[in-house]
Design an enzyme around this catalytic site. Structure first.
Site, short mmCIF file in Angstrom:
data_model
loop_
_atom_site.label_atom_id
_atom_site.label_comp_id
_atom_site.label_asym_id
_atom_site.label_seq_id
_atom_site.Cartn_x
_atom_site.Cartn_y
_atom_site.Cartn_z
N HIS A 1 34.93 44.88 44.67
CA HIS A 1 34.55 43.48 44.44
C HIS A 1 35.70 42.53 44.75
CE1 HIS A 1 37.02 43.20 40.83
NE2 HIS A 1 36.58 44.42 40.52
N GLU B 1 32.82 50.24 36.76
CA GLU B 1 34.24 50.52 36.73
C GLU B 1 34.56 51.52 35.63
OE1 GLU B 1 36.95 51.17 37.92
OE2 GLU B 1 38.15 49.34 38.14
#
Length: 193
Positions: A10, A82
């Site tokens: 990201h 994550e």
């Protein structure tokens, strides 16, 4: 038949800019992070790569990145999240333990702080991405994830000790070929910011 996976970290977030451990918590993209996402999306247009499917972590920073990259409909998946760093989240990156030199990872350090081990993250990412790539018509797949999760997936399929360090900044595209339930790392595409 060979397929291609484009695994993307990201764009930069507020926590990245402030050097805070992010993990399962979230923070918004910065202006730089938004530009990184747009630039990553331009890579596909400039190289005439037609993406067939798109996926994102369930975390907002990943889905925001994907939405700035492409208009392609997408699915959010928990398997792309994550690494969960437990009680370390929101704290300074200076509190991260030293990496083990032979493994270049944190091992199971975060488990005792209600987080995940490196192998848990690696197995979750691997299972998720194998399942995606095995689906019909998934020739050019885009998946937006996170730094720690991407690193553990890369480590599963590439012997990092036998090559120069692979840099993957925010917005980096990790390109893999996929065939016969195996991923082959091709390259890391970083954009200069």
């Amino acid at each position: 038949m060979k397929k291609t996976l484009y695994l993307i970290r990201h764009g930069q977030t507020l926590f990245n800019a402030r050097r805070k451990i992010q993990g399962a918590s979230d923070s918004p993209l910065t202006e730089k992070g938004k530009q990184q996402a747009i630039t990553a999306g331009t890579y596909f247009k400039d190289n005439q790569i037609k993406l067939t499917h798109a996926y994102s972590s369930t975390q907002e920073r990943a889905s925001d990145t994907l939405e700035l990259m492409t208009q392609l409909p997408y699915t959010r998946l928990k398997g792309l999240k994550e690494w969960d760093f437990g009680t370390f989240e929101g704290e300074s990156e200076d509190l991260n333990p030293p990496l083990t030199p032979e493994e270049e990872t944190y091992g199971d350090f975060f488990v005792r702080f209600n987080g995940e081990s490196d192998k848990d993250v690696q197995n979750r990412m691997n299972t998720t991405l194998l399942e995606l790539m095995e689906q019909e018509n998934h020739e050019n797949v885009l998946a937006v994830s996170h730094g720690g999760a991407c690193f553990m997936f890369l480590k599963k399929w590439e012997d990092l000790s036998k090559r120069e360090a692979i840099r993957f900044d925010n917005g980096c595209i990790l390109k893999f070929e996929y065939e016969n339930q195996r991923f082959t790392f091709i390259e890391a595409i970083n954009h200069n910011f």
